[in-house]
Design a protein around this motif. Sequence first.
Motif: not given
Length: 583
Positions: A343-362
Amino acid sequence: MKRINNNRILRRGTACCGIAAALTALSLTACSDWTNHYQDDSSILDSQQKTLWENIEQNENLTQFASLLKKVSYDYVLNTSQTYTVWAPANGTFDFATVDSYGWDRLENEFVRNHIARNNYPASGQVDERVITLNEKMMHFGGNGNYSIQDINITRPNLASRNGVIHQLGGGIPFKSNIFESLNSGLYPLDSIADFFRSNNVKKLNVDKSVVGPTENGQITYLDSVFDEHNTLFTRFQAFINREDSNYTMLVPTNKAWHEAREKIEKYYNYFRSFEFMENTSTTEQKKESIIIKDVDYLRDSIVYTMLLSDLFYNNNIYDNRKLNTLQTGERLQVDSLYSTMRTKVYAEDAARLFEGAIRQVNSNGAAWVTDSLRMRSWTTWNPEIIVEGENSRMLASTLSTSDTPHTFVAPETQNPEISGKLSNNSYMEVLPISQSTNPGVVFYLPDVRSTTYSIYIVMVPANIVNPNNEVKPNRFTVTLGSVDSNGKNQDRIKDWTVESTFQSDTTKIDTIYLGDYTFPMAYFGTGNYYPYMRINSSVTNKERMNYDRILRIDCLILRPKELDLYLKEHPDYKYDKGLYNN
């Protein structure tokens, strides 16, 4: 669900005797169920007299598949009275050499159990089935004349057997891991998080789904031991990443990211084996209690790992989290906010940072984003801002003997328009003197404090917050901080952290007053009901009564991590979650 096979220690001779006895006792009424479908094919009718294993073993097109079944003792499983449907890839239609090189657990879960389901699933007429295989994977089995499972063509359907049916395939069914299983895929260096999850596994035998074998020395043995596997972390973080019917996004740290995050978090959780706690914070002769933490290392490790994992999981089915379903590697996430499963609310700026440089695995139940760096802000997860609401009696340690009983005021929605600012939680505490000649005071506990530097604020409310006609005078007060020093000794602090010896409120607004910075040498978070404290004391002489208000109206106390305080000064429009740690 995972199976631990007891056949590694079960003697085959004994097992065969038990199976033979069981087969002798079987009813053959199931054969009539197949007759209508296969009465024109005498070879299929002959197959009905044999078990699934016997039919597979004697099929020259399935010798590779048979050898793999035998390798993990599924020759026994498919030779019992249990009813199964087997989708069997023909020789040469799959990478036999690679699959044959798998270890027992991987071969069993990713290949053998991926091709077998309980119950009968004949290919007849219009078929549109959702099949759950033995490894709990949901697969689509369908067709009308021509049939397939997971888009793999069935080249010879409906080889009827005494205990089920076999469909011969033109290829192996690809194994699609869920997020939990992908931690052990070996595609990326994820040993640290995978080992941590494994250390929290709990397994319990599911007697109803296990295949009973012969009794040895009075003890029941199982030919196919099915275990319900549970991991305590799923419940702790409300993230059931093992469930096939779920839909999650998980940020998965590589070994590098794991160790870097742990090293970063540890400094916020410095604990002392023994420390003093002030039992009575309101008297001059304060009673101190000596507290001992039995296992400091265990406490610290438990909390550090909890904080490391806390905001890695997101339910893709709620709010703006749904946009995670289509986010691809390299794209910038465009959301108003995300909610973690905690239930942590992560706002737009910080939410976008989470996935920078990460690789999506389906995965079969969402997506794992593998990252070399966990990019959440420290104040979002492991070092949050702490807000102590004035009206919260749970955090009220005591009132001074010069004070009357504090009162809570809930402000109406319409406040005095001449007063700027907004009340936190729309309420505040009013502390009155016991007489006109005394200065009231109150003491608040400061919960969940970490071993870090905080910029500390108090928010004061003017007397005319609601009624413009109320007489308004500023407060003047002192603030004392009670906390352990570097030796674990509790000390009252006034001059070594506050920016002023006394403070005065502004009557034109709900006034947020900066008190000073203080570095707590010890973390109190996780120690139980042991807290540092803050004493606020009106400081008005009898001669000054006409110029100052002795009644203290306290909206809240704010302990803001120093790094957040600096960031807000540089980015005044920055949005972050203030509600999660309000006390």
